[in-house]
Scaffold this motif. Structure first.
Motif, PDB file in Angstrom:
ATOM      1  N   VAL A 286      -3.032 -22.349  -5.062  1.00  0.00           N
ATOM      2  CA  VAL A 286      -3.335 -20.986  -5.743  1.00  0.00           C
ATOM      3  C   VAL A 286      -1.672 -20.513  -5.346  1.00  0.00           C
ATOM      4  N   LYS A 287      -1.288 -20.069  -6.633  1.00  0.00           N
ATOM      5  CA  LYS A 287       0.147 -19.283  -6.735  1.00  0.00           C
ATOM      6  C   LYS A 287      -0.188 -17.918  -6.626  1.00  0.00           C
ATOM      7  N   LEU A 288       0.375 -17.183  -5.746  1.00  0.00           N
ATOM      8  CA  LEU A 288       0.027 -15.686  -5.369  1.00  0.00           C
ATOM      9  C   LEU A 288       1.043 -14.822  -6.585  1.00  0.00           C
ATOM     10  N   ALA A 289       0.339 -14.033  -6.920  1.00  0.00           N
ATOM     11  CA  ALA A 289       1.107 -12.970  -7.824  1.00  0.00           C
ATOM     12  C   ALA A 289       1.429 -11.694  -7.401  1.00  0.00           C
ATOM     13  N   ARG A 290       1.321 -11.543  -6.090  1.00  0.00           N
ATOM     14  CA  ARG A 290       1.400 -10.331  -5.128  1.00  0.00           C
ATOM     15  C   ARG A 290       1.554 -10.885  -3.561  1.00  0.00           C
ATOM     16  N   LYS A 291       2.006 -10.128  -2.997  1.00  0.00           N
ATOM     17  CA  LYS A 291       1.922 -10.394  -1.515  1.00  0.00           C
ATOM     18  C   LYS A 291       0.734 -10.113  -0.884  1.00  0.00           C
ATOM     19  N   VAL A 292       0.319 -11.180  -0.214  1.00  0.00           N
ATOM     20  CA  VAL A 292      -1.267 -11.404   0.306  1.00  0.00           C
ATOM     21  C   VAL A 292      -1.153 -11.648   1.519  1.00  0.00           C
ATOM     22  N   SER A 293      -1.856 -10.853   2.556  1.00  0.00           N
ATOM     23  CA  SER A 293      -1.962 -11.048   3.856  1.00  0.00           C
ATOM     24  C   SER A 293      -3.489 -10.998   4.245  1.00  0.00           C
ATOM     25  N   LEU A 294      -3.813 -12.213   5.216  1.00  0.00           N
ATOM     26  CA  LEU A 294      -5.150 -11.868   5.723  1.00  0.00           C
ATOM     27  C   LEU A 294      -5.246 -11.283   7.164  1.00  0.00           C
ATOM     28  N   LEU A 295      -6.367 -10.538   7.331  1.00  0.00           N
ATOM     29  CA  LEU A 295      -6.342  -9.992   8.859  1.00  0.00           C
ATOM     30  C   LEU A 295      -7.716 -10.285   9.161  1.00  0.00           C
ATOM     31  N   PHE A 296      -7.846 -10.747  10.267  1.00  0.00           N
ATOM     32  CA  PHE A 296      -9.283 -11.463  10.970  1.00  0.00           C
ATOM     33  C   PHE A 296      -9.318 -10.379  12.247  1.00  0.00           C
ATOM     34  N   THR A 297     -10.298  -9.489  12.069  1.00  0.00           N
ATOM     35  CA  THR A 297     -10.497  -8.344  13.205  1.00  0.00           C
ATOM     36  C   THR A 297     -11.292  -8.772  14.188  1.00  0.00           C
ATOM     37  N   VAL A 298     -11.412  -8.050  15.329  1.00  0.00           N
ATOM     38  CA  VAL A 298     -12.116  -8.446  16.164  1.00  0.00           C
ATOM     39  C   VAL A 298     -13.170  -7.299  17.060  1.00  0.00           C
ATOM     40  N   TYR A 299     -12.994  -6.046  16.261  1.00  0.00           N
ATOM     41  CA  TYR A 299     -13.958  -4.955  16.764  1.00  0.00           C
ATOM     42  C   TYR A 299     -14.578  -4.267  15.609  1.00  0.00           C
ATOM     43  N   GLU A 300     -14.937  -5.030  14.625  1.00  0.00           N
ATOM     44  CA  GLU A 300     -15.546  -4.608  13.395  1.00  0.00           C
ATOM     45  C   GLU A 300     -16.918  -3.899  13.750  1.00  0.00           C
ATOM     46  N   GLU A 301     -17.513  -4.671  14.468  1.00  0.00           N
ATOM     47  CA  GLU A 301     -19.078  -4.482  14.874  1.00  0.00           C
ATOM     48  C   GLU A 301     -19.199  -3.094  15.572  1.00  0.00           C
ATOM     49  N   VAL A 302     -18.145  -2.531  16.387  1.00  0.00           N
ATOM     50  CA  VAL A 302     -18.218  -1.152  17.140  1.00  0.00           C
ATOM     51  C   VAL A 302     -17.344  -0.145  16.078  1.00  0.00           C
ATOM     52  N   GLY A 303     -16.858  -0.694  15.143  1.00  0.00           N
ATOM     53  CA  GLY A 303     -16.250   0.291  14.359  1.00  0.00           C
ATOM     54  C   GLY A 303     -14.752   0.678  14.154  1.00  0.00           C
ATOM     55  N   HIS A 304     -14.129  -0.229  15.102  1.00  0.00           N
ATOM     56  CA  HIS A 304     -12.594   0.015  14.816  1.00  0.00           C
ATOM     57  C   HIS A 304     -11.905  -1.205  14.606  1.00  0.00           C
ATOM     58  N   GLY A 305     -12.399  -2.290  14.084  1.00  0.00           N
ATOM     59  CA  GLY A 305     -11.575  -3.581  13.813  1.00  0.00           C
ATOM     60  C   GLY A 305     -10.448  -3.492  13.065  1.00  0.00           C
ATOM     61  N   GLY A 306     -10.573  -2.897  11.694  1.00  0.00           N
ATOM     62  CA  GLY A 306      -9.336  -2.755  10.842  1.00  0.00           C
ATOM     63  C   GLY A 306      -8.244  -1.395  11.108  1.00  0.00           C
ATOM     64  N   ALA A 307      -8.441  -0.716  12.079  1.00  0.00           N
ATOM     65  CA  ALA A 307      -7.627   0.518  12.355  1.00  0.00           C
ATOM     66  C   ALA A 307      -6.009   0.411  12.346  1.00  0.00           C
ATOM     67  N   PHE A 308      -5.716  -0.845  12.257  1.00  0.00           N
ATOM     68  CA  PHE A 308      -4.262  -0.922  12.134  1.00  0.00           C
ATOM     69  C   PHE A 308      -3.935  -1.933  11.151  1.00  0.00           C
TER      70      PHE A 308
END
Length: 339
Positions: free
Chosen positions: A202-224
């Protein structure tokens, strides 16, 4: 593509085998970090515990987020009879775990097996059925314990983690059955994407980052998220159920959930990409759902936001999906980030 799907299936089994109820995620993020490092990436773990990795590319930074925390429980107290009273972690439904095997993890690293049951589970004894409410549930340890002191001697105390057995299975017909497909199935898809980028598939056409979060089930995993983020897609479970178009063999694109509508242009772009590739997809509204990217918005980030995922039936239960849904989700992501 078969090789990628096989890899995603292997990662699903690996991830689900690591207990990670919300708040107890160090082992699973260690695994994610090691897996990404072995691909040649340089993942970072935040103070909170999220794992972020940049896959490369330039311009219009995009974050793809999945969560590796799951539902579970915690020891609320130890009963006089040596049984454990639990308290839920996340939106756990006790009716789905009544009779399930589990493990109890102590703060000094000991692990004990047990079973989740209501206070009177025997049909030969109970005069009437006990409701599967939290106050009526208890953990029976597979140890000879009859008192609080017996349990304390094992090192078990209030605040210890209770993890339900996942029972992950992938059938010859492609069906995936397991607890915690929400969201370890999509986390596996993202690892599959990272592997394909590392291999040059896969050749990326833009900057791509992956975020694996650890508090999604209580509502604030992706806060940063990184400050330069322009767009973020939660890659979570797609809902399957009454009044929804998605099946377990499709990729679901969410137009609205309990947090309101997703970005109209992004939803349209994802749907147009799926249509162009002749992928099996549905645009749906989830009545009782919240995602990582909504936590990002509440934190004040000015981003376009979306939510997709393979169809998963019986969410917060013993869940079921299909490798076709994985294929459609992966191909949608691959096309959306690729040249």
């Amino acid at each position: 593509m078969t090789d990628t799907l096989d890899y995603i299936g292997e990662q699903l089994k690996a991830l689900t085998s690591i207990p990670s109820p919300t708040g107890f995620t160090r082992a699973v993020t260690d695994y994610v970090m090691k897996t990404l490092e072995e691909m040649g990436f340089a993942p970072e773990r935040s103070t909170k515990g999220n794992v972020l990795v940049c896959l490369g590319g330039e311009g219009e930074p995009l974050v793809l987020a999945s969560h590796v925390d799951t539902l579970g429980a915690m020891v609320r107290s130890i009963k006089d009879n040596g049984r454990l009273r639990p308290t839920t972690l996340g939106g756990h439904q006790w009716s789905t775990a009544d009779g399930e095997n589990c493990t109890v993890h102590t703060r000094d690293g000991r692990v004990y097996t047990g079973v989740v049951l209501n206070t009177e589970p025997s049909s030969h004894v109970a005069d009437e059925k006990v409701e599967t409410l939290e106050k009526n549930m208890e953990i029976l340890l597979d140890e000879n314990v009859d008192t609080k002191d017996d349990v304390a001697s094992l090192g078990i105390q209030t605040g210890d983690i209770i993890a339900m057995d996942p029972r992950a299975v992938i059938t010859k017909s492609g069906y995936i059955k397991s607890r915690f497909l929400d969201d370890k199935l999509s986390a596996s898809v993202l690892l599959g994407l990272a592997r394909a980028v590392a291999a040059g598939e896969v050749k990326l056409a833009r900057k791509v980052s992956l975020l694996f979060t650890v508090y999604e089930e209580v509502g604030h995993g992706g806060a940063f998220v990184p400050a330069d983020t322009c767009e973020m897609i939660s890659v979570d479970m797609g809902c399957v159920g009454d009044d929804l178009g998605c099946t377990e063999r499709m990729v679901s694109i969410c137009a609205k959930d309990s947090g309101g509508p997703y970005n109209y242009e992004l939803v349209s772009a994802l749907a147009d990409t799926a249509k162009r590739l002749s992928l099996d997809y549905a645009i749906d509204v989830y009545p009782h759902y919240g995602s990582d990217v909504e936590a990002t918005l509440r934190a004040g980030y000015d981003i376009r936001h979306g939510l997709i995922g393979p169809g998963v039936y019986a969410s917060h239960n013993y869940e079921r999906s299909h490798m076709d849904g994985v294929h459609n989700t992966y191909e949608l992501l691959r096309a959306y980030v690729g040249e």
